[in-house]
Design an enzyme around this catalytic site. Structure first.
Site, PDB file in Angstrom:
ATOM      1  N   ARG A   1       0.848  -1.181   0.000  1.00 36.94           N
ATOM      2  CA  ARG A   1       0.000   0.000   0.000  1.00 36.94           C
ATOM      3  C   ARG A   1       0.890   1.239   0.000  1.00 36.94           C
ATOM      4  NH1 ARG A   1      -1.883  -0.076   4.608  1.00 36.94           N
ATOM      5  NH2 ARG A   1      -1.724  -2.231   5.279  1.00 36.94           N
TER       6      ARG A   1
ATOM      7  N   LYS B   1      -8.927  -1.723   1.847  1.00 32.83           N
ATOM      8  CA  LYS B   1      -8.729  -0.603   2.744  1.00 32.83           C
ATOM      9  C   LYS B   1      -9.301   0.710   2.209  1.00 32.83           C
ATOM     10  CE  LYS B   1      -6.800  -3.318   5.562  1.00 32.83           C
ATOM     11  NZ  LYS B   1      -6.260  -4.447   4.858  1.00 32.83           N
TER      12      LYS B   1
ATOM     13  N   HIS C   1     -10.622  -3.107  11.178  1.00 35.18           N
ATOM     14  CA  HIS C   1      -9.559  -3.901  10.562  1.00 35.18           C
ATOM     15  C   HIS C   1      -9.378  -5.143  11.431  1.00 35.18           C
ATOM     16  CE1 HIS C   1      -5.068  -3.966   9.110  1.00 35.18           C
ATOM     17  NE2 HIS C   1      -5.827  -4.720   8.356  1.00 35.18           N
TER      18      HIS C   1
ATOM     19  N   SER D   1      -1.162  -4.850   9.995  1.00 40.90           N
ATOM     20  CA  SER D   1      -0.780  -5.733   8.903  1.00 40.90           C
ATOM     21  C   SER D   1       0.502  -6.486   9.258  1.00 40.90           C
ATOM     22  CB  SER D   1      -0.524  -4.911   7.640  1.00 40.90           C
ATOM     23  OG  SER D   1      -1.622  -4.077   7.405  1.00 40.90           O
ATOM     24  N   MET D   2       0.563  -7.743   8.871  1.00 39.98           N
ATOM     25  CA  MET D   2       1.739  -8.604   9.074  1.00 39.98           C
ATOM     26  C   MET D   2       2.068  -8.836  10.550  1.00 39.98           C
ATOM     27  SD  MET D   2       4.422  -7.473   6.118  1.00 39.98           S
ATOM     28  CE  MET D   2       4.764  -8.896   5.134  1.00 39.98           C
ATOM     29  N   CYS D   3       1.063  -8.882  11.394  1.00 38.22           N
ATOM     30  CA  CYS D   3       1.317  -9.129  12.815  1.00 38.22           C
ATOM     31  C   CYS D   3       0.587 -10.365  13.310  1.00 38.22           C
ATOM     32  CB  CYS D   3       0.925  -7.910  13.642  1.00 38.22           C
ATOM     33  SG  CYS D   3       2.005  -6.511  13.361  1.00 38.22           S
TER      34      CYS D   3
ATOM     35  N   THR E   1      -3.996 -12.942  10.109  1.00 41.53           N
ATOM     36  CA  THR E   1      -4.532 -14.030   9.287  1.00 41.53           C
ATOM     37  C   THR E   1      -4.199 -15.381   9.896  1.00 41.53           C
ATOM     38  OG1 THR E   1      -4.377 -12.665   7.329  1.00 41.53           O
ATOM     39  CG2 THR E   1      -4.536 -15.015   6.958  1.00 41.53           C
TER      40      THR E   1
ATOM     41  N   ALA F   1       4.591 -10.780  -0.620  1.00 40.62           N
ATOM     42  CA  ALA F   1       3.915 -11.616  -1.632  1.00 40.62           C
ATOM     43  C   ALA F   1       2.650 -12.209  -1.011  1.00 40.62           C
ATOM     44  CB  ALA F   1       4.850 -12.725  -2.097  1.00 40.62           C
TER      45      ALA F   1
HETATM   46  C1  SPV Z   1      -3.027  -5.296   4.954  1.00 37.07           C
HETATM   47  O1  SPV Z   1      -1.936  -4.905   4.517  1.00 37.07           O
HETATM   48  O2  SPV Z   1      -3.470  -4.962   6.064  1.00 37.07           O
HETATM   49  C2  SPV Z   1      -3.838  -6.196   4.129  1.00 37.07           C
HETATM   50  C3  SPV Z   1      -3.584  -6.272   2.728  1.00 37.07           C
HETATM   51  O3  SPV Z   1      -4.744  -6.789   4.631  1.00 37.07           O
HETATM   52  S1  SPV Z   1      -4.049  -4.859   1.893  1.00 37.07           S
HETATM   53  O4  SPV Z   1      -4.720  -3.971   2.798  1.00 37.07           O
HETATM   54  O5  SPV Z   1      -4.926  -5.252   0.837  1.00 37.07           O
HETATM   55  O6  SPV Z   1      -2.843  -4.270   1.389  1.00 37.07           O
HETATM   56 MN    MN Z   2      -5.269  -5.863   6.542  1.00 34.50          MN
END
Ligand code: SPV
Ligand code: MN
Length: 621
Positions: free
Chosen positions: A86, A227, A246, A268-270, A273, A383
């Protein structure tokens, strides 16, 4: 009128009849305006049919936006080297005079609109414009928000068809006057990669509920309903008295067949998922949730129906369920991984590397160096994979339930090496909102372009996406809890705590399975806990039992004491940083925020005075 004629002429197949069937002047005007403005060669109107979905995917491959891989149905897509996340710098709100948002990036609406319209003028020449309809949240539901996307990218269309519930029939039924609108244009390309990155713009027009995204392909910038529409939803939610977050959404199994739903906000990335799809539990969503008070009960839905997830470190041992989907025929898009002989490779996949391949930076070969002379990575850190949630074995049966799921708990996470214990529970809703959600700091990651590893304030992990003043957002949160008959419990998790001496991670990757079970039991007050200045923490014996049950692991008292050590100096420093944010950087937050933080500080100071700077849980019993 002129544009309407133009649209009629440019529609292929029976596209214009498809639009007319929706009987919606506002919609027709919007599509006609951008047909006139972007000047596509033709316009394809996508219904909810399987045939239209198949067409998007087929065209994505035919035009080279995606490439087929060896496994049936799998494709790979690349974004440009400088288009891998982003783009906060060029993502801006279009502000009306006097409606600027403190601390959030924006420009004057008129200036922004004229700039973006300048960039969009004629940008789709030689391309086809796609018109797609989606529903944010399930259709036939109090959560439903209709949305329309215009794009000239088959990859974006294909991704959205995987990620969102289709909305053509919903439009027909609801005939909405207000709906979310996204206009995306790839811009000029070279080898199918957006070329004019310097003119990459993501502009959000809150007034017209329209998002513009141009000269970019990375899905976080182009798939409008991630987003970008989240920002529109936050504004709408604030107006209407609900929360757009979020957050993941998942079911956690308790004793005697009980299931308790949790939503969780992590930057993100923490680990958001990976928590949502953890083995043994069930996933409703991994990224975006809408929360509503329905007759006094907090209920939530997943805005999406698919996952655009980080692929790094997904391997058969750590993530067997997702690994399975990524290795089974079906609709899967790999983004910015490396491809060699039709096989995708990513960082941490555990596969043996081929001699050479192709990735987002072009040809890759063993020993290749990047511009800085470092070993060139096979795939990008950010990725991703795009899949339908229903492909996952542990997809929750309530994914598409328009009534939403009852929320038993809300979890706030972050990337915090030195302060917060792995899991704790707030004293009540307000305490959780103030000292957990509103106090999140996290280290920046590759999910957004910019320097990584910087500790930044990230309220509710939603900071980047807020479209209302922070004080108003906090008021909404406090009011949401107050309006409920029984508010969900609030918890905080930290998977990234490190040992103070060795700097080693203190959490195993799978320990979150135990934290979830602990939260599930606490949500029903089935077990006790230890009261600390920052909230309740687990008792050793409960965790020992859970580690044994869930992971067949011996959990030692030593591990417990290092993980749950109360680090008072770090907590005090953190509270001071947050108080500073709410007194010097954000103006007008509800009084209870700073008051609550000061009370927390007093509690830590009192404990320090009686027990010293570092307190193990047994010192509190
Ligand atoms: C994030 O980076 O929080 C995501 C992916 O879930 S995206 O927002 O689509 O970049
Ligand atoms: Mn996200």
């Amino acid at each position: 009128m002129e544009n309407l004629e133009l649209l009629k002429n440019k529609c292929v197949e029976n596209g214009f009849e498809r639009l007319e069937a929706l009987n919606n002047t506002a919609l027709l005007d919007f599509i006609a305006e951008y047909t006139g403005h972007c000047e596509p060669d033709s316009v394809f109107v996508c219904t909810d049919s399987a045939a239209d979905a198949a067409f998007m995917k087929k065209m994505a491959v035919e035009k080279g936006e995606e490439k087929s891989l060896k496994i049936d149905g799998h494709t790979i897509h690349f974004d440009g080297i400088t288009d891998q996340g982003r783009d906060p710098k060029n993502t801006k709100f279009l502000y009306e005079k006097g409606k600027e948002l403190e601390g959030l990036s924006g420009i004057d609406r008129e200036t922004g609109l004229s700039e973006i319209k300048g960039v969009l003028k004629g940008i789709m020449k030689g391309r086809q414009m796609l018109v797609l309809f989606f529903s944010m949240g399930p259709v036939d539901s109090p959560f439903y928000i209709p949305a329309v996307q215009l794009t000239d990218s088959y990859y974006v269309a294909h991704s959205e068809i995987i990620l969102y519930r289709r909305g053509y029939e919903g439009f027909k039924k609801a005939k909405p006057e207000d709906f979310f609108k996204v206009v995306h244009a790839t811009g000029e390309t070279e080898n199918n990669i957006s070329k004019n990155v310097d003119k990459r713009r993501v502009y959000i027009d809150l007034k017209a509920e329209t998002v513009f995204s141009v000269n970019t392909q990375y899905a976080g910038n182009t798939v409008g309903f991630k987003k970008l529409a989240l920002r529109l939803a936050i504004q709408k939610a604030s107006r209407e008295g609900w929360l757009a977050e979020h957050m993941f959404l998942m079911g956690v199994k308790g004793p005697f067949g009980r299931k308790t739903y949790f939503s969780g906000a992590y930057p993100s990335m923490c680990g958001k998922t990976s928590t949502a799809m953890v083995e043994g539990e069930s996933i409703v969503g991994d990224d975006l949730s809408y929360l509503r008070n329905i007759n006094g009960t907090a209920k939530a839905v997943n805005v999406e129906k698919g996952i655009f997830g980080i692929i790094q470190d997904i391997n058969p041992h750590g993530d067997p369920l997702i690994w399975n989907v990524l290795n089974t025929p079906g609709d899967v898009i790999f983004g910015n991984v490396m491809e060699s002989a039709g096989i995708p490779y990513w960082l941490g996949d555990g596969k043996e590397l081929p001699e050479k391949g192709v990735n987002f930076a072009g040809e890759w070969f063993k020993g290749k160096k990047d511009a800085e002379g470092k070993e060139a990575p096979t795939a990008h850190k950010n990725a991703r994979y795009t899949i339908d949630l229903e492909a996952l074995k542990n997809c929750d049966s309530k994914l598409n339930d328009g009534n939403g799921v009852v929320l038993g708990g809300v979890v706030f996470g972050g990337r915090d090496a030195d302060t917060w214990v792995p899991v704790r529970e707030s004293f009540d809703w307000n305490h959780g909102v103030i000292t957990m959600g509103a106090s999140i700091e996290s280290e920046t990651t590759a999910a957004a372009i910019g320097k990584e590893g910087q500790r930044v304030f990230n309220i509710m992990s939603n900071m980047e996406f807020l479209s209302i003043p922070i004080p108003k957002y906090l008021e909404d949160y406090l009011a949401f809890g107050k309006g409920l008959k029984k508010a969900p419990k609030i918890f905080a998790c930290n998977y990234f705590l490190k040992d103070m001496k060795t700097g080693k991670w203190l959490n195993g990757v799978k320990d979150k399975r135990v934290w979830l079970k602990w939260m599930e039991l606490r949500a029903h007050n089935n077990i006790g806990a230890i009261k600390t200045p920052g909230g309740f923490i687990p008792k050793y014996n409960d965790l020992k039992k859970l580690f044994k049950q869930v992971m067949k692991k011996e959990y030692t008292l030593e591990d417990y004491n290092t993980q749950f050590l109360i680090r008072i100096p770090q907590n005090l420093a953190k509270i001071d940083r947050i108080i500073d944010v709410y007194t010097t950087k954000i103006h007008g937050a509800p009084k209870v925020i700073v008051e609550g933080l000061k009370e927390e500080k007093e509690r830590f100071l009192a404990l320090k005075a009686s027990k010293g700077e570092f307190v193990t849980p047994d010192m509190l019993i």
